[in-house]
Write an enzyme that holds these catalytic residues in place. Structure first.
Site, PDB file in Angstrom:
ATOM      1  N   HIS A  74      -7.618  -4.586   9.725  1.00 17.03           N
ATOM      2  CA  HIS A  74      -7.339  -4.245   8.320  1.00 17.03           C
ATOM      3  C   HIS A  74      -6.048  -4.885   7.840  1.00 17.03           C
ATOM      4  O   HIS A  74      -5.108  -5.081   8.579  1.00 17.03           O
ATOM      5  CB  HIS A  74      -7.395  -2.730   8.073  1.00 17.03           C
ATOM      6  CG  HIS A  74      -6.260  -1.912   8.585  1.00 17.03           C
ATOM      7  ND1 HIS A  74      -6.418  -0.921   9.527  1.00 17.03           N
ATOM      8  CD2 HIS A  74      -4.951  -1.890   8.264  1.00 17.03           C
ATOM      9  CE1 HIS A  74      -5.257  -0.334   9.769  1.00 17.03           C
ATOM     10  NE2 HIS A  74      -4.341  -0.915   9.012  1.00 17.03           N
TER      11      HIS A  74
ATOM     12  N   ASP B  48       0.808  -1.212   0.000  1.00 16.61           N
ATOM     13  CA  ASP B  48       0.000   0.000   0.000  1.00 16.61           C
ATOM     14  C   ASP B  48       0.844   1.267   0.000  1.00 16.61           C
ATOM     15  O   ASP B  48       2.067   1.217   0.182  1.00 16.61           O
ATOM     16  CB  ASP B  48      -0.969  -0.002   1.196  1.00 16.61           C
ATOM     17  CG  ASP B  48      -0.304  -0.435   2.515  1.00 16.61           C
ATOM     18  OD1 ASP B  48       0.936  -0.432   2.592  1.00 16.61           O
ATOM     19  OD2 ASP B  48      -1.033  -0.767   3.463  1.00 16.61           O
TER      20      ASP B  48
HETATM   21  C1  GLP Z   1      -0.775   0.440   8.542  1.00 18.99           C
HETATM   22  C2  GLP Z   1      -0.453  -0.337   7.286  1.00 18.99           C
HETATM   23  C3  GLP Z   1      -0.709  -1.797   7.471  1.00 18.99           C
HETATM   24  C4  GLP Z   1      -0.059  -2.286   8.750  1.00 18.99           C
HETATM   25  C5  GLP Z   1      -0.658  -1.567   9.913  1.00 18.99           C
HETATM   26  C6  GLP Z   1      -0.142  -2.036  11.275  1.00 18.99           C
HETATM   27  O1  GLP Z   1      -2.100   0.791   8.638  1.00 18.99           O
HETATM   28  N1  GLP Z   1      -1.173   0.125   6.168  1.00 18.99           N
HETATM   29  O2  GLP Z   1      -0.225  -2.499   6.337  1.00 18.99           O
HETATM   30  O3  GLP Z   1      -0.242  -3.673   8.863  1.00 18.99           O
HETATM   31  O4  GLP Z   1      -0.359  -0.195   9.738  1.00 18.99           O
HETATM   32  O5  GLP Z   1       1.023  -1.351  11.620  1.00 18.99           O
HETATM   33  P1  GLP Z   1       1.893  -1.635  12.922  1.00 18.99           P
HETATM   34  O6  GLP Z   1       2.759  -2.777  12.568  1.00 18.99           O
HETATM   35  O7  GLP Z   1       2.684  -0.366  13.102  1.00 18.99           O
HETATM   36  O8  GLP Z   1       0.959  -1.908  14.022  1.00 18.99           O
END
Ligand code: GLP
Length: 263
Positions: A139, A68
């Protein structure tokens, strides 16, 4: 679905990626990886950089597709996922620049950019291993709750919840983009294998719902229950809400994989 409970997510995941690349090399094939951003995969990237620097591993025959990108942030913006990937990973390994693919969040025609990105993935061949993280609301990429489970790469409005969660990387929530490009849920489901990294108690409910809940667009990551080859790599805290019986069952699955780190 398999669950590996480890408090060294980074090393475990990096070793898994390394083994995947090596097994493709043995078949004289390149490896196509799907890659995530976020704080959770950082330790995996650090381990992969170390392996590459120590000549245990080469990315010369690796092609990558990121999940993304924020719409409106240029690759030079410190919070763009393009910047994150180069800064935290690509600049430190021997990957060929033309093998790196990240959606362009400042493309003139975003809809066309999404269509082109999906067809680039198609023409590269099947993604061998899609590595992902997960949001606290389930998500996957930026496939927010209620996303179509058959979706392809497209632009998505971000929920207030996601923008709040990601505001920690910006000066304030107003700076967090309202839209993003994300590969679709079906794009991820078409990969040969999916590996999800999860860490911390704040993700415990997500892990529980992912493993023990119903498949639903309310919790997009739950679709992985329908994928034939999924590994969840999670620390103890992230597994706190998983039912004890299931936890024990999966513990034995972990043993099956423990030799991975001994190779
Ligand atoms: C963002 C990204 C996701 C990721 C999520 C969790 O929203 N778009 O792809 O999985 O963050 O991030 P973290 O690993 O910092 O909790």
């Amino acid at each position: 679905m398999r669950l590996c409970i480890t408090n060294n997510i980074g090393l475990w995941a990096a070793t898994y990626v390394k083994n995947k690349i090596k097994s493709q090399e043995k078949k004289a094939k390149h490896t196509i990886l799907g890659l995530p951003t976020g704080s959770t995969p950082l330790s995996m990237y650090q381990q992969l950089i170390k392996m590459c620097k120590e000549k245990e591993l080469s990315f010369k025959d690796v092609i990558t597709f990121n999940m993304d990108e924020y719409i409106g942030l240029s690759p030079e913006h410190a919070q763009s996922y393009n910047y994150y990937m180069h800064n935290n990973f690509f600049n430190h390994i021997d990957i060929a620049p033309e093998n790196i693919h990240i959606p362009n969040g400042v493309a003139k025609d975003i809809k066309q950019e999404c269509i082109n990105y999906e067809s680039k993935i198609k023409s590269a061949g099947k993604i061998n291993l899609f590595v992902g993280g997960v949001g606290e609301d389930g998500h996957l990429g930026f496939n927010e709750p209620y996303s179509s489970l058959l979706s392809k790469t497209r632009d998505k409005d971000l929920t207030i919840y996601t923008r709040k969660a990601n505001a920690r990387f910006f000066n304030n929530i107003d700076e967090v983009p309202k839209k993003a490009i994300t590969v679709g849920i079906n794009t991820i489901m078409e990969s040969e294998e999916v590996m999800i990294l999860v860490s911390g108690y704040h993700k415990a409910k997500v892990v529980k719902n992912l493993i023990e809940g119903n498949v639903s667009h309310v919790n997009p990551i739950s679709i992985l229950q329908m994928h034939p080859k999924v590994i969840i790599v999670a620390d103890d805290e992230a597994c706190d809400e998983v039912k004890v019986r299931t936890y024990r069952y999966f513990k034995s699955m972990q043993d099956e994989f423990s030799n991975l780190l001994e190779e």
